[in-house]
Design an enzyme around this catalytic site. Structure first.
Site, short mmCIF file in Angstrom:
data_model
loop_
_atom_site.label_atom_id
_atom_site.label_comp_id
_atom_site.label_asym_id
_atom_site.label_seq_id
_atom_site.Cartn_x
_atom_site.Cartn_y
_atom_site.Cartn_z
N ARG A 75 41.36 53.87 39.11
CA ARG A 75 41.11 53.98 37.67
C ARG A 75 39.60 54.04 37.45
NH1 ARG A 75 40.67 49.49 33.43
NH2 ARG A 75 40.00 50.86 31.74
N HIS A 119 35.28 54.22 27.97
CA HIS A 119 35.06 52.82 28.33
C HIS A 119 33.70 52.43 27.74
CE1 HIS A 119 36.32 49.56 31.40
NE2 HIS A 119 35.25 49.07 30.81
N GLU A 165 40.14 48.60 26.10
CA GLU A 165 39.92 47.35 25.39
C GLU A 165 39.28 47.51 24.01
OE1 GLU A 165 37.79 44.65 27.94
OE2 GLU A 165 39.38 44.61 29.43
N ASN A 294 44.79 44.46 30.66
CA ASN A 294 43.67 43.88 31.39
C ASN A 294 43.69 42.38 31.14
OD1 ASN A 294 42.98 46.53 31.85
ND2 ASN A 294 41.08 46.49 30.68
N TYR A 296 42.23 38.37 32.37
CA TYR A 296 41.25 37.60 33.15
C TYR A 296 41.40 36.09 33.13
CZ TYR A 296 38.64 41.86 34.09
OH TYR A 296 38.29 43.10 34.56
N GLU A 367 43.43 45.95 34.95
CA GLU A 367 42.28 45.17 35.41
C GLU A 367 42.69 43.72 35.60
OE1 GLU A 367 38.63 45.16 33.05
OE2 GLU A 367 38.82 47.31 32.69
C1 GBH Z 1 36.62 43.80 31.16
O1 GBH Z 1 36.64 43.14 29.93
C2 GBH Z 1 35.94 45.13 31.02
O2 GBH Z 1 36.89 46.17 30.80
C3 GBH Z 1 35.06 45.50 32.18
O3 GBH Z 1 34.23 46.56 31.83
C4 GBH Z 1 34.25 44.29 32.61
O4 GBH Z 1 33.32 44.59 33.62
C5 GBH Z 1 35.23 43.24 33.10
O5 GBH Z 1 36.15 42.93 32.11
C6 GBH Z 1 34.58 41.94 33.55
O6 GBH Z 1 33.92 41.32 32.48
O7 GBH Z 1 34.62 33.36 27.58
O8 GBH Z 1 36.43 32.20 28.68
O9 GBH Z 1 36.68 32.97 26.39
C7 GBH Z 1 36.91 41.77 29.95
C8 GBH Z 1 37.47 41.18 28.68
C9 GBH Z 1 37.33 39.42 27.14
C10 GBH Z 1 37.85 38.90 29.39
C11 GBH Z 1 36.82 38.03 26.91
C12 GBH Z 1 37.38 37.47 29.20
C13 GBH Z 1 36.63 35.85 27.46
C14 GBH Z 1 36.74 34.69 28.36
N1 GBH Z 1 37.13 39.80 28.52
N2 GBH Z 1 37.41 37.06 27.82
S1 GBH Z 1 36.09 33.21 27.68
#
Ligand code: GBH
Length: 463
Positions: A75, A119, A165, A294, A296, A367
């Site tokens: 991707r 993006h 996103e 995506n 995290y 992701e």
């Molecule tokens: C992605 O977004 C992006 O698509 C990518 O470009 C980027 O490099 C990658 O993540 C890594 O950052 O502060 O504990 O509340 C990530 C979206 C949204 C995930 C906010 C984490 C907050 C965590 N993020 N979220 S916190």
């Protein structure tokens, strides 16, 4: 060993601005990020992405790096201003040639290309001349750009993603102001997001009319969502967690899969939330062939009283007040180098939540990954924490699949260490370590681990 379904797709992701560099090479026009990074104080220790991982000039070798570890799908994103240097109008043939060659090389190696049209690197002209995402004009401009990409690449592409996103681009770019274009507003995020949804839907409409038949292609968009776990089972806390998910994922997924914004958002935001006309609702509803997620991290969510200032480390606590949700973390949760909680079960619960709320869609995780403080030691990077992170999250995927969730694939963020937006090069997410002085790539232990996982199509069970 936990064995995955035979056709499960294992991939990895990057984005154009974060890896390509070559910011003005071969006719590329500037994007909002090319300029945002030049403003003193915006980016960690003054980094910018003029060179980044120099992927533009090393693309052939990078494809080989993927082949080396058996990646089955890649991707990447297409830089809009490399294709249309002025955002609209004249096509830059050298930009087309770059992505065309990338796609051909991937196919030669039997790696399925998964392009994302946008993006976050909006052409600067559209920001200057048209006010970017605040102007409904963006919907047609975006569709014109998508048409060019489909025209040149649809013959070889089966899976398309429109925009990455929208939550982040709208909230961090127009609400908190920490990402391009750097605006801080209480209303603009909702307007920007509204236009992104309309642009997405119009692109999908165009795709289905003109290009789908070529390859029986599928199209969707990656939506990001962190899990919100109720702090207690008190009804007010479960309701708070649901509300937080409405505002995070429902904001986009509800219009697309169910036909309108969540009720909780309409009630709480009032006039600040734009409304769809009946025609627009019809266009947006059903505009995704699969669910692209995506993911995290996770927080606890609990109900809180009016006017509460949220503890999440962003400026402008107003958005938490909109939700009346207080977030917190468990002291026992491990944290990544980003400060994000490692909670694999959050992904499992989120997959079930999506399965139930949106009618059991086919789902791809486009992701998932982590930053750790990777050290190069004697030519090796022993990133055992990344391996444990991936093992944990991938095991939870396996569990969800066993219970009927239609998860079809998983993409690691990221193939390479890259430009981590406002944090510059200080955070490393790659399976490959990048020496940003020489652009040399070194496979981390996690790259070898992922290679074995793909080969065996299975992950070792957690104790
Ligand atoms: C992605 O977004 C992006 O698509 C990518 O470009 C980027 O490099 C990658 O993540 C890594 O950052 O502060 O504990 O509340 C990530 C979206 C949204 C995930 C906010 C984490 C907050 C965590 N993020 N979220 S916190």
């Amino acid at each position: 060993m936990l064995l995955f379904p035979k056709d499960f797709l294992w991939g990895c992701s990057t984005s154009a601005y974060q890896v390509e560099g070559a910011w003005d090479q071969d006719g590329k026009g500037p994007s909002v990020w090319d300029v945002f990074t030049q403003i003193p104080g915006k980016i960690n220790i003054g980094h910018d992405a003029r060179i980044a991982a120099d992927h533009y000039n090393r693309m052939e070798r990078d494809v080989q790096l993927m082949a080396d570890i058996g990646i089955r799908a890649y991707r990447f994103s297409i830089s809009w201003s490399r294709i249309l240097p002025q955002g609209q109008g004249k096509v830059n043939k050298m930009g087309i040639a770059f992505y065309s060659k990338l796609i051909d090389l991937l196919l030669e190696k039997d790696i399925t290309p998964w392009p994302t049209l946008f993006h976050w690197d909006l052409p600067l002209t559209l920001q200057f001349e048209k006010d970017g995402l605040l102007n409904p004009y963006i919907v047609d401009a975006f569709t014109e750009y998508a048409d060019v990409c489909f025209y040149y690449f649809a013959d070889r592409i089966k899976y398309w993603l429109t925009l990455n996103e929208p939550y982040v681009y709208a909230m961090l770019g127009y609400g908190f102001g920490c990402m391009a274009p750097g605006r801080k507003s209480m209303t603009e995020p909702y307007l920007a997001a509204h236009h992104l949804l309309l642009a997405h839907a119009k692109i999908v409409q165009l795709f289905r009319e003109k290009y789908k038949h070529i390859n029986n292609g599928k199209i969707s968009l990656p939506l990001n969502c962190d899990w919100r776990e109720p702090l207690t089972y008190k009804p007010e806390d479960t309701a708070a967690a649901q509300r937080a998910l409405d505002f995070f994922l429902g904001w986009f997924a509800d219009p697309i899969f169910l036909g309108d914004y969540p009720e909780s958002m309409k009630v709480r935001l009032g006039d600040r939330l734009p409304a769809f006309s009946t025609d627009e609702k019809d266009m947006v509803r059903g505009s995704a062939d699969f669910f692209a997620l995506n993911h995290y991290t996770t927080h606890y969510a609990e109900a809180c009283s009016e006017g509460f200032e949220n503890a999440v480390p962003w400026e402008n606590g107003g958005f938490a007040e909109d939700q009346h949700v207080k977030l917190s973390s468990d002291p026992t949760w491990e944290k990544t180098e980003m400060g994000w909680n490692v909670v694999p079960y959050g992904l499992y619960k989120l997959l079930h939540w999506i399965h139930k709320r949106y009618g059991q869609p086919e789902t791809y995780i486009t992701e998932n990954g982590c930053a750790f403080n990777d050290q190069l030691d004697n030519g090796c990077v022993n990133d055992h924490q990344r391996i444990e992170f991936l093992r944990g999250y991938i095991s939870e995927c396996h569990k969800a699949i066993g219970e009927g969730v239609k998860l079809k694939g998983y993409f690691v963020w990221s193939l390479l260490d890259n430009f981590e937006w406002m944090l510059g090069y200080s955070k490393r997410f790659g399976l490959y370590y990048v020496d940003f002085q020489t652009a040399k790539r070194i496979p981390k232990a996690s790259a070898h681990w992922y290679c074995n996982l793909i080969k065996s199509n299975s992950v070792q069970e957690l104790k």
